[in-house]
Design a protein around this motif. Structure first.
Motif, mmCIF file in Angstrom:
data_model
loop_
_atom_site.group_PDB
_atom_site.id
_atom_site.type_symbol
_atom_site.label_atom_id
_atom_site.label_comp_id
_atom_site.label_asym_id
_atom_site.label_seq_id
_atom_site.Cartn_x
_atom_site.Cartn_y
_atom_site.Cartn_z
ATOM 1 N N ASN A 173 0.860 -1.177 0.000
ATOM 2 C CA ASN A 173 0.000 0.000 0.000
ATOM 3 C C ASN A 173 0.904 1.236 0.000
ATOM 4 O O ASN A 173 1.561 1.530 0.993
ATOM 5 C CB ASN A 173 -0.897 -0.008 1.243
ATOM 6 C CG ASN A 173 -2.074 0.929 1.119
ATOM 7 O OD1 ASN A 173 -2.221 1.629 0.124
ATOM 8 N ND2 ASN A 173 -2.922 0.957 2.132
ATOM 9 N N ASN A 174 0.954 1.926 -1.120
ATOM 10 C CA ASN A 174 1.902 3.026 -1.296
ATOM 11 C C ASN A 174 1.223 4.377 -1.036
ATOM 12 O O ASN A 174 0.405 4.831 -1.829
ATOM 13 C CB ASN A 174 2.465 2.986 -2.722
ATOM 14 C CG ASN A 174 3.426 4.123 -2.997
ATOM 15 O OD1 ASN A 174 3.882 4.803 -2.088
ATOM 16 N ND2 ASN A 174 3.714 4.337 -4.261
ATOM 17 N N TRP A 175 1.596 5.005 0.089
ATOM 18 C CA TRP A 175 1.079 6.324 0.449
ATOM 19 C C TRP A 175 2.169 7.394 0.322
ATOM 20 O O TRP A 175 2.058 8.464 0.910
ATOM 21 C CB TRP A 175 0.572 6.319 1.894
ATOM 22 C CG TRP A 175 -0.730 5.622 2.111
ATOM 23 C CD1 TRP A 175 -1.336 4.700 1.306
ATOM 24 C CD2 TRP A 175 -1.610 5.780 3.238
ATOM 25 N NE1 TRP A 175 -2.522 4.280 1.855
ATOM 26 C CE2 TRP A 175 -2.705 4.923 3.047
ATOM 27 C CE3 TRP A 175 -1.551 6.555 4.388
ATOM 28 C CZ2 TRP A 175 -3.753 4.830 3.954
ATOM 29 C CZ3 TRP A 175 -2.589 6.462 5.307
ATOM 30 C CH2 TRP A 175 -3.682 5.612 5.094
ATOM 31 N N SER A 176 3.213 7.125 -0.424
ATOM 32 C CA SER A 176 4.364 8.021 -0.419
ATOM 33 C C SER A 176 4.060 9.400 -0.984
ATOM 34 O O SER A 176 4.799 10.354 -0.714
ATOM 35 C CB SER A 176 5.526 7.387 -1.194
ATOM 36 O OG SER A 176 5.194 7.200 -2.561
ATOM 37 N N GLN A 177 2.977 9.524 -1.768
ATOM 38 C CA GLN A 177 2.617 10.824 -2.327
ATOM 39 C C GLN A 177 1.522 11.528 -1.524
ATOM 40 O O GLN A 177 1.071 12.607 -1.902
ATOM 41 C CB GLN A 177 2.162 10.654 -3.790
ATOM 42 C CG GLN A 177 3.196 10.006 -4.698
ATOM 43 C CD GLN A 177 4.530 10.728 -4.685
ATOM 44 O OE1 GLN A 177 4.580 11.943 -4.838
ATOM 45 N NE2 GLN A 177 5.611 9.988 -4.509
ATOM 46 N N HIS A 199 3.552 -0.926 4.008
ATOM 47 C CA HIS A 199 2.976 0.411 3.885
ATOM 48 C C HIS A 199 4.125 1.386 3.650
ATOM 49 O O HIS A 199 5.040 1.488 4.477
ATOM 50 C CB HIS A 199 2.214 0.760 5.162
ATOM 51 C CG HIS A 199 1.660 2.148 5.193
ATOM 52 N ND1 HIS A 199 0.575 2.530 4.458
ATOM 53 C CD2 HIS A 199 2.052 3.249 5.871
ATOM 54 C CE1 HIS A 199 0.311 3.809 4.679
ATOM 55 N NE2 HIS A 199 1.196 4.270 5.530
ATOM 56 N N ILE A 200 4.108 2.072 2.513
ATOM 57 C CA ILE A 200 5.168 3.008 2.150
ATOM 58 C C ILE A 200 4.662 4.429 2.360
ATOM 59 O O ILE A 200 3.597 4.790 1.858
ATOM 60 C CB ILE A 200 5.603 2.801 0.691
ATOM 61 C CG1 ILE A 200 6.066 1.349 0.466
ATOM 62 C CG2 ILE A 200 6.723 3.766 0.315
ATOM 63 C CD1 ILE A 200 6.376 1.017 -0.979
ATOM 64 N N ALA A 201 5.424 5.231 3.092
ATOM 65 C CA ALA A 201 5.002 6.588 3.434
ATOM 66 C C ALA A 201 6.137 7.564 3.159
ATOM 67 O O ALA A 201 7.303 7.173 3.075
ATOM 68 C CB ALA A 201 4.598 6.652 4.908
ATOM 69 N N PRO A 202 5.817 8.861 3.038
ATOM 70 C CA PRO A 202 6.881 9.861 2.926
ATOM 71 C C PRO A 202 7.581 10.031 4.271
ATOM 72 O O PRO A 202 7.086 9.579 5.302
ATOM 73 C CB PRO A 202 6.119 11.131 2.533
ATOM 74 C CG PRO A 202 4.759 10.944 3.148
ATOM 75 C CD PRO A 202 4.470 9.473 3.044
ATOM 76 N N THR A 203 8.719 10.683 4.254
ATOM 77 C CA THR A 203 9.382 11.029 5.507
ATOM 78 C C THR A 203 8.923 12.416 5.942
ATOM 79 O O THR A 203 8.436 13.198 5.119
ATOM 80 C CB THR A 203 10.913 11.028 5.336
ATOM 81 O OG1 THR A 203 11.263 11.977 4.319
ATOM 82 C CG2 THR A 203 11.406 9.654 4.947
ATOM 83 N N PRO A 204 9.076 12.764 7.216
ATOM 84 C CA PRO A 204 8.619 14.089 7.683
ATOM 85 C C PRO A 204 9.285 15.249 6.959
ATOM 86 O O PRO A 204 8.673 16.301 6.783
ATOM 87 C CB PRO A 204 8.990 14.073 9.173
ATOM 88 C CG PRO A 204 9.056 12.638 9.540
ATOM 89 C CD PRO A 204 9.548 11.925 8.331
#
Length: 476
Positions: free
Chosen positions: A392-396, A423-428
């Motif tokens: 599940n890619n939430w990086s954007q 689960h892929i997320a952006p960094t802060p």
């Protein structure tokens, strides 16, 4: 307003999370102040999830103002009447939301603990306190149960933790974050696009495909009640835990260069996320150490809105997510070059064509009309615990743009899921790196934190800060 005192919201300490003690002090019911009592008849995509809740938790260094948050939330709810409504069962067996402005629950709590440096190496429960344990999919439909619950925990010495839980039958992850982003904009006096709650616009796009290959590759199937029950019981037998790790931008760049070098000359293109997904799938295949001829499945969760484009109203708000699968054997997964596995990931994503999604909408709609939506499940549901991994890619997603008057969050917490998931997320900092949450069976999650597997995960870069070769990373 009601004033209550509850027992501290603690959980048993685990090696994966650090519990935070908090005490509930005040509970409010926040309403928009107007209701038209319309019914929003949930779509086939909405009904796939069941009335479970999605918890997201945001950590702020500065202190949030509860009264101001409730005021801006009330204004935002005027644009999101389903969130202030209640779920009800239709005569056909499906679900609708009665937009009666019954309200959302907003809890304020305090903690005797200071704000800590939460991040990949120090994590806590999603939604501090009792809120997560108060919700149950079995106590939502045809009850006076809020579909949105918020818990604001004020930490000793400053800083706030904001937990938000939205009933998953109302919105997918992308639209949940879109609501939070619009709440943030409302709070700061900024404009934002008007959301559309017209499920009929999605249903109208349904059209069975004339392509037999598309029909054969449907992501969902209809099953008997017994098969659905046994599949859910099987999945529930596995104890899962989530490990988070950060991939720096330079590490991802090195990983992508290695993959593209392997594809040089054939004109192929793969994204950074394709390569990262391929790498994680290969590492996970090695970690599970199954026989060479065992099946390995990779599931990609895909937002359908971008592929349907202008055919859906701008700002459509609901569940609009599909998935697709690609498979191979354990031996082939281990031995194929990273670039070639990344090609498989890209082909799996590209399989979600508009024709495929229209066919899917028509298929789900037929079950919705027949009143048997509860008999639909993913084609790979029987395999998810043993042979599959879902990504599940939430990086954007603008997870770190949720500014509610005290600056942007420095961390957000993702929940454990019922099936093995990446689960892929952006960094802060938004520097092009990725935070990756690995929700795995407990024994595999423990192994990932061992030096050998940390080094394998980060073979294209340095170990995460605080990870010492020869020692399992400690949790405070």
């Amino acid at each position: 307003m009601t004033k209550t005192v509850t027992k501290p919201g603690t959980t048993a300490e685990t090696p994966f999370r650090r519990a935070v003690e908090s005490r509930e002090e005040r509970s409010f019911l926040v309403r928009a102040g107007r209701a038209d009592h319309t019914r929003v008849r949930l779509s086939g995509y909405d009904l796939l999830t069941g009335p479970w809740y999605t918890p997201l938790t945001f950590f702020y260094r500065q202190t949030l103002d509860g009264a101001e948050l409730r005021a801006s939330l009330a204004r935002t709810l005027r644009h999101y009447p389903p969130l202030a409504g209640r779920l009800t069962r239709d005569r056909s067996g499906g679900l609708s939301v009665l937009c009666n402005d019954a309200g959302v629950r907003f809890t304020e709590a305090v903690s005797a603990e200071p704000m800590r440096e939460y991040g990949p190496g120090l994590r806590t429960e999603p939604v501090i306190g009792n809120l997560l344990r108060e919700v149950s999919a079995f106590r939502v439909v045809d009850r006076d149960t809020p579909l949105l619950k918020v818990r604001l925990t004020q930490m000793r010495g400053g800083g706030s933790i904001l937990g938000v839980m939205i009933n998953h039958s109302l919105a997918d992850g992308g639209n949940t974050v879109a609501f939070l982003e619009n709440w943030s904009r409302e709070h700061r006096g900024l404009s934002y696009p008007e959301p559309s709650h017209d499920r009929g616009a999605l249903d109208a796009l349904g059209r069975k495909s004339a392509d037999p290959v598309t029909v054969a590759s449907r992501a969902f199937i209809g099953v008997s009640r017994l098969r659905l029950l046994t599949t859910n019981i099987k999945a529930g037998l596995h104890k899962l835990a989530t490990v988070a790790t950060r991939f720096e931008a330079a590490e991802l760049a090195a990983m992508k260069r290695a993959a593209l070098d392997q594809l040089a000359g054939d004109g192929s293109w793969v994204s950074t996320n394709d390569v990262l997904t391929a790498h994680l799938w290969q590492v996970f295949g090695e970690l599970r150490d199954r026989s060479d001829d065992a099946a390995e499945w990779l599931g990609m969760i895909v937002g359908a809105q971008s592929r349907l484009g202008a055919e859906l109203p701008a700002g459509y708000w609901g569940n609009c997510v599909s998935n697709s699968w690609t498979g191979t054997t354990t031996a082939r997964l281990r031995t194929r070059p990273l670039g070639r596995v990344a090609q498989d990931v890209r082909a799996c994503l590209d399989a979600n064509t508009a024709d495929k999604l229209r066919d899917e909408i028509a298929f789900l709609g037929s079950y919705r009309r027949a009143g048997v939506s509860r008999h639909v499940m993913s084609v790979r549901a029987p395999d998810v615990s043993d042979t599959a991994l879902t990504v599940n890619n939430w990086s954007q997603f603008p997870l770190y743009d949720i500014d509610l008057g005290a600056g942007k969050p420095f961390w957000y917490e993702f929940p454990d899921l019922p099936v093995p998931t990446v689960h892929i997320a952006p960094t802060p900092t938004g520097d092009g790196g990725r935070d990756v949450y690995l929700c795995l069976q407990r024994e595999h999650a423990a192994m990932v934190r061992e030096p050998h597997w940390l080094e394998r995960l980060h073979a294209y870069g340095k170990l995460p800060e605080g990870a010492v070769p020869g020692a399992v990373p400690a949790v405070e």
